[in-house]
Motif scaffolding. Structure first.
Motif, PDB file in Angstrom:
ATOM      1  N   ARG A   1     -94.943 -56.652 -23.853  1.00  0.00           N
ATOM      2  CA  ARG A   1     -95.685 -56.510 -22.724  1.00  0.00           C
ATOM      3  C   ARG A   1     -96.967 -55.675 -23.143  1.00  0.00           C
ATOM      4  O   ARG A   1     -97.728 -55.740 -22.500  1.00  0.00           O
ATOM      5  CB  ARG A   1     -94.932 -55.703 -21.845  1.00  0.00           C
ATOM      6  N   VAL A   2     -97.116 -55.277 -24.300  1.00  0.00           N
ATOM      7  CA  VAL A   2     -98.236 -54.317 -24.649  1.00  0.00           C
ATOM      8  C   VAL A   2     -99.124 -55.504 -25.071  1.00  0.00           C
ATOM      9  O   VAL A   2     -99.015 -56.494 -25.610  1.00  0.00           O
ATOM     10  CB  VAL A   2     -97.910 -53.478 -25.552  1.00  0.00           C
ATOM     11  N   GLY A   3    -100.372 -54.911 -25.119  1.00  0.00           N
ATOM     12  CA  GLY A   3    -101.542 -55.777 -25.865  1.00  0.00           C
ATOM     13  C   GLY A   3    -101.746 -56.928 -25.053  1.00  0.00           C
ATOM     14  O   GLY A   3    -101.793 -58.284 -25.616  1.00  0.00           O
ATOM     15  N   THR A   4    -102.380 -56.947 -23.940  1.00  0.00           N
ATOM     16  CA  THR A   4    -102.491 -58.060 -23.046  1.00  0.00           C
ATOM     17  C   THR A   4    -104.129 -58.461 -23.118  1.00  0.00           C
ATOM     18  O   THR A   4    -104.297 -59.486 -22.461  1.00  0.00           O
ATOM     19  CB  THR A   4    -102.249 -57.981 -21.576  1.00  0.00           C
ATOM     20  N   SER A   5    -104.949 -57.680 -23.589  1.00  0.00           N
ATOM     21  CA  SER A   5    -106.212 -58.090 -23.672  1.00  0.00           C
ATOM     22  C   SER A   5    -106.548 -59.274 -24.689  1.00  0.00           C
ATOM     23  O   SER A   5    -105.991 -59.409 -25.560  1.00  0.00           O
ATOM     24  CB  SER A   5    -106.800 -56.812 -24.205  1.00  0.00           C
ATOM     25  N   ASP A   6    -107.155 -60.171 -23.811  1.00  0.00           N
ATOM     26  CA  ASP A   6    -107.500 -61.439 -24.769  1.00  0.00           C
ATOM     27  C   ASP A   6    -108.709 -61.422 -25.631  1.00  0.00           C
ATOM     28  O   ASP A   6    -109.340 -60.161 -25.539  1.00  0.00           O
ATOM     29  CB  ASP A   6    -107.393 -62.472 -23.737  1.00  0.00           C
ATOM     30  N   ILE A   7    -109.130 -62.218 -26.259  1.00  0.00           N
ATOM     31  CA  ILE A   7    -110.238 -62.022 -27.117  1.00  0.00           C
ATOM     32  C   ILE A   7    -111.420 -61.972 -26.394  1.00  0.00           C
ATOM     33  O   ILE A   7    -112.242 -61.152 -26.891  1.00  0.00           O
ATOM     34  CB  ILE A   7    -110.398 -63.507 -27.794  1.00  0.00           C
ATOM     35  N   TRP A   8    -111.708 -62.233 -25.128  1.00  0.00           N
ATOM     36  CA  TRP A   8    -113.177 -62.039 -24.521  1.00  0.00           C
ATOM     37  C   TRP A   8    -113.052 -60.510 -23.908  1.00  0.00           C
ATOM     38  O   TRP A   8    -114.185 -60.019 -23.826  1.00  0.00           O
ATOM     39  CB  TRP A   8    -113.302 -63.009 -23.333  1.00  0.00           C
ATOM     40  N   ALA A   9    -111.873 -59.757 -23.854  1.00  0.00           N
ATOM     41  CA  ALA A   9    -111.715 -58.639 -23.429  1.00  0.00           C
ATOM     42  C   ALA A   9    -112.356 -57.599 -24.450  1.00  0.00           C
ATOM     43  O   ALA A   9    -112.955 -56.799 -24.485  1.00  0.00           O
ATOM     44  CB  ALA A   9    -110.483 -58.108 -22.910  1.00  0.00           C
ATOM     45  N   LEU A  10    -111.814 -58.265 -25.736  1.00  0.00           N
ATOM     46  CA  LEU A  10    -111.955 -57.454 -27.041  1.00  0.00           C
ATOM     47  C   LEU A  10    -113.361 -57.627 -27.498  1.00  0.00           C
ATOM     48  O   LEU A  10    -114.019 -56.851 -28.341  1.00  0.00           O
ATOM     49  CB  LEU A  10    -111.062 -57.980 -28.098  1.00  0.00           C
ATOM     50  N   LYS A  11    -114.142 -58.944 -27.227  1.00  0.00           N
ATOM     51  CA  LYS A  11    -115.413 -59.363 -27.788  1.00  0.00           C
ATOM     52  C   LYS A  11    -116.530 -58.147 -27.786  1.00  0.00           C
ATOM     53  O   LYS A  11    -117.237 -57.659 -28.526  1.00  0.00           O
ATOM     54  CB  LYS A  11    -115.864 -60.527 -27.142  1.00  0.00           C
ATOM     55  N   PRO A  12    -116.759 -57.535 -26.407  1.00  0.00           N
ATOM     56  CA  PRO A  12    -117.639 -56.536 -26.263  1.00  0.00           C
ATOM     57  C   PRO A  12    -117.501 -55.248 -27.167  1.00  0.00           C
ATOM     58  O   PRO A  12    -118.309 -54.558 -27.715  1.00  0.00           O
ATOM     59  CB  PRO A  12    -117.470 -56.077 -24.818  1.00  0.00           C
ATOM     60  N   GLN A  13    -116.056 -55.026 -27.380  1.00  0.00           N
ATOM     61  CA  GLN A  13    -115.833 -54.022 -28.249  1.00  0.00           C
ATOM     62  C   GLN A  13    -116.087 -54.223 -29.721  1.00  0.00           C
ATOM     63  O   GLN A  13    -116.565 -53.304 -30.585  1.00  0.00           O
ATOM     64  CB  GLN A  13    -114.369 -53.623 -28.174  1.00  0.00           C
TER      65      GLN A  13
END
Length: 818
Positions: free
Chosen positions: A794-806
């Motif tokens: 259940r943890v780590g639900t951020s997908d690649i597009w949520a990470l991209k700005p970071q």
């Protein structure tokens, strides 16, 4: 019969130790099944996951059980303290379990050496697998097989209690097996890992050892372990029918044949039901555990009930005939109703959901129990009755029990090979059930022929003969329909099966998808009930398969030799051969049925099956890489849907490190990581931990259904050449395909670079790596396919597009040469 005060005292103490002995033998069964599951999984990593490799492991294990039962039975009748010998056997089993890593290493070294010598000679390769398997399995399996005769010789003290004693012991040991396989399959491997689960099984072993020693020492003080005493109190009333059969060698031969056929059909049914139920409960690790657990539960209930009935039976041969006939009838009825099981599973998922371990298990156990429980209960009735017929003196109990168990095990080995290598691939599931039911019916007829003193015998013979004729006709005339037709996957939309084959390891189907006007818009590859490939005319899904090969070949300056693990639709393999610079593509596929189905994807896989540059080899990809001396410019793993048991072996840390060793200098390995959620996160973390250098690409195609993330791994610092990438895009075949997926030019590909693996790793540390010891992807795949979400997913639900700005400040392309 009046018992003396001494005998009364011994009987009282015997009743007092019985609960403790039952607990000891239950622990013994639990550890034995846990070891079998764990060792089989580990050995397939060494020998490969092919059908013949798995069959070799199981046959060697069962062969050891049978040999051990035979020896243990002989020895049990000659020792005054069989329980102490049992404790010694359990202790040695525990020692072997603790030595598993060393023994597996020895097995692997032996097999790899023999594989290189005998490669291309199937018979000698099979011998090599047997030798490698025997290093780990044969001695502990032999000791496991010896335990039942030893404990029975101590526990059973009256000939008129033979049936209930055997039924209780066999049932309790089988119940332990249910506990052991359920613990390992549902919880142990998922949460603890294989090594820790082995230690838990060893703990159960050691507890059984200590318990047996204490019971043995306590019993010695009151004379229970004395052979003479056992003989003395073994007298009891003997039923008339029992007298007519037990002392007759001719009858014993008949029941021995019957017990062999019982073992053959029981294991044959288990193999066939495992395949049939895959269309209702899937093919995941949980599904495999469910079938085994439900099957063993039925045997436990049946043997316990039969133990009580056997001691009361006036005509055990007649009863055995009715049991065999009932097995055939009930099994065929259950299978004929299996078509509604997929709908039952769907209703259970809607009722219970699939958001916890318990609900996920329930949605599998209930359909499996609906199909299996009653037939397996009836199968479980056989063992106590067989022993009741075969044993006329308590002094021969160990010998008779060992002989019967050995014969039953031989039948089980034959049944496993018959079902897996003849019935499934040549006759199919439906005819397979009919053939096994025919075997039961013929055996029922034989039992009826040898039954005495019953007015039901002649009518039963007539019915059995008619049933034999009907079953033979059915085996010839029945035209079975693919079980896939009963699933919701086939009931939605306009779909047509264009290829279907029931093979040794899986049922493979190619399904054509059509719109309402009958125009084809795509095709599915089903392995059992699972979507293994999905391609369509709009290239939405082929983007992932093709991109796995196209991206590394475009980035590589000279991709002469490419290795692809897994064929599926063939899109990855065909795409790997599009580059003019590529001279050879080697694809290794485990399932021959998938290879034969590849031609039905010709329009989607770039006609890979007819491309002279492509070699398609039928083997286990990991075993192939372990044994080949070749190295490759590019390695691609195309087994993205990993919910089929064992596919995690192609995404584990050990496998990625093996691939790293098979890369040429400057070579790349390519894997996909989807949207970097769920299973994808575990794949990405494992891949980054395996390779010193990883480049992460995120393809922003504008289509949310496209798989955006691709990882390129290397052993040396990665250096891409802009000039080389530009030249690759000048090839029409590459440019056309990449343009379909919104990568029309070299600059677009370069702009899709996101970050290094080291930059990405901190964002995915909340998921677990996949290792051979803890193959999390096998279980994560279940969560992805079936909606089950254990806590650690259940943890780590951020997908690649949520990470991209970071990661925006890290997007400089550090690998590009001027």
């Amino acid at each position: 019969m009046v018992m003396s005060s001494e005998e009364n005292g011994q009987a009282r103490v015997a009743r007092q130790v019985t609960p403790f002995l039952i607990l000891v033998f239950c622990l013994s069964g639990a550890s034995a099944l846990a070891y079998q599951v764990l060792w089989t999984r580990q050995l397939t990593l060494v020998l490969g996951g092919t059908a013949i490799a798995i069959s070799t492991v199981l046959a060697t294990f069962m062969g050891g059980l049978g040999f051990g039962a035979y020896l243990g039975g002989k020895f049990a009748d000659r020792t005054k303290n069989p329980l102490l010998i049992y404790a010694l056997a359990e202790a040695i089993i525990a020692i072997f379990a603790l030595a598993t890593p060393v023994l597996l290493s020895a097995s692997g070294t032996l097999f790899l050496g023999l594989y290189r010598i005998f490669q291309g000679t199937p018979v000698l390769l099979t011998v090599s697998r047997i030798l490698a398997t025997a290093i780990l399995l044969f001695l502990p399996a032999t000791l496991m097989g010896a335990t039942l005769p030893l404990v029975a010789r101590f526990f059973i003290r009256r000939i008129d209690h033979l049936g209930r004693g055997l039924g209780l012991l066999y049932g309790i040991n089988t119940l332990g097996g249910v506990i052991g396989c359920s613990f390992v399959g549902y919880y142990g491997i998922l949460v603890l890992g294989i090594r820790a689960s082995t230690l838990v099984a060893v703990g159960a072993n050691i507890t059984a050892v200590l318990g047996a020693i204490l019971i043995s020492v306590f019993s010695r003080g009151i004379g229970l372990v004395s052979k003479d005493t056992a003989t003395k109190i073994s007298r009891g009333p003997i039923k008339a029918g029992y007298q007519e059969t037990a002392g007759d060698a001719r009858f014993r031969r008949v029941v021995m044949i019957g017990f062999a056929i019982s073992g053959l059909t029981a294991i044959g049914y288990e193999v066939l039901w495992t395949r049939a139920l895959s269309f209702a409960i899937g093919s995941s690790v949980f599904a495999f555990t469910t079938v085994l657990a439900v099957f063993l539960t039925g045997l436990f209930i049946g043997s316990f009930l039969a133990g009580i009935l056997a001691d009361r039976s006036q005509h055990p041969m007649r009863t055995l005939g009715f049991i065999q006939a009932l097995i055939a009838v009930v099994t065929l009825i259950a299978f004929s109703q299996a078509h509604w099981l997929p709908d039952l599973t769907h209703k259970l998922v809607r009722l219970f959901g699939a958001t916890s371990l318990s609900s996920n298990i329930a949605t599998k156990v209930i359909p499996a129990a609906a199909a299996l429980l009653i037939p397996t209960i009836i199968i479980g009735l056989t063992f106590p009755f067989i022993l009741k017929v075969a044993t006329d003196r308590l002094e021969k109990l160990g010998t008779r029990l060992g002989e019967c168990y050995a014969v039953n095990t031989i039948g089980s080995v034959v049944g496993s090979l018959l079902a897996g290598f003849i019935l499934l691939p040549f006759l199919g599931v439906t005819r397979g059930f009919i053939i096994l039911a025919l075997c039961n019916t013929i055996m029922a007829h034989i039992f009826f022929q040898h039954a005495k003193g019953s007015r039901y015998t002649k009518p039963a013979l007539v019915v059995a003969r008619v049933a034999i004729v009907v079953l033979v006709a059915a085996a010839v005339l029945v035209q079975p329909k693919p079980l896939l037709l009963n699933t919701r996957a086939m009931k939605s939309g306009h779909r047509e099966i264009v290829y279907h084959e029931e093979g040794r390891a899986a049922t493979v189907s190619v399904v054509k998808n059509m719109d309402a006007a009958g125009r084809e818009w795509g095709r599915f590859l089903f392995i059992n009930v699972l979507f293994a490939a999905d391609v369509d005319v709009t290239h939405v899904n082929r983007q992932y398969y093709s991109g796995l090969s196209l991206i590394p070949t475009v980035l590589h300056p000279n991709p002469k030799h490419v290795f692809v693990a897994g064929l599926a639709s063939g899109a990855s393999t065909g795409a790997a051969a599009l580059d003019e610079r590529t001279e050879r593509v080697t694809c290794v596929e485990l399932l021959p049925e998938v290879i034969r189905g590849g031609k039905y994807f010709a329009e989607y896989n770039y006609h890979a099956m007819d491309n002279p540059k492509i070699d398609i080899i039928r083997d286990d990809a990991r075993a192939y890489l372990e044994t080949t001396d070749e190295t490759y410019d590019i390695i691609v793993t195309d087994c993205f849907i990993s919910a089929i048991t064992g596919t995690a072996a192609l995404y584990s840390l050990e496998y990625f490190k093996l691939c790293a060793r098979r890369l040429k200098p400057g070579g790349f390995m390519s894997v996909g990581a989807g949207h970097l959620t769920g299973t994808d996160r575990s794949i990405a973390r494992t891949f980054i931990e395996a390779f010193p250098e990883v480049a992460v690409f995120a393809m922003d195609t504008g289509n949310p259904d496209h798989n955006p993330t691709f990882l390129i791994g290397a052993n040396e610092p990665i250096r891409f050449s802009r000039e080389s990438i530009v030249k690759a895009f000048q090839q029409d075949a590459l440019r056309i395909e990449l343009t379909r997926f919104a990568i029309p030019a070299a600059d677009t590909l370069i702009a899709s670079y996101l970050c290094t693996g080291k930059d990405l790793l901190p964002y995915i540390l909340d998921t677990e790596s996949c290792t051979d010891d803890k193959p999390t992807i096998d279980f994560l795949a279940v969560t992805w396919i079936e909606g089950f979400t254990p806590e650690f997913v259940r943890v780590g639900t951020s997908d690649i597009w949520a990470l991209k700005p970071q990661l925006a400040d890290l997007r400089e392309f550090p690998y590009l040469n001027p």
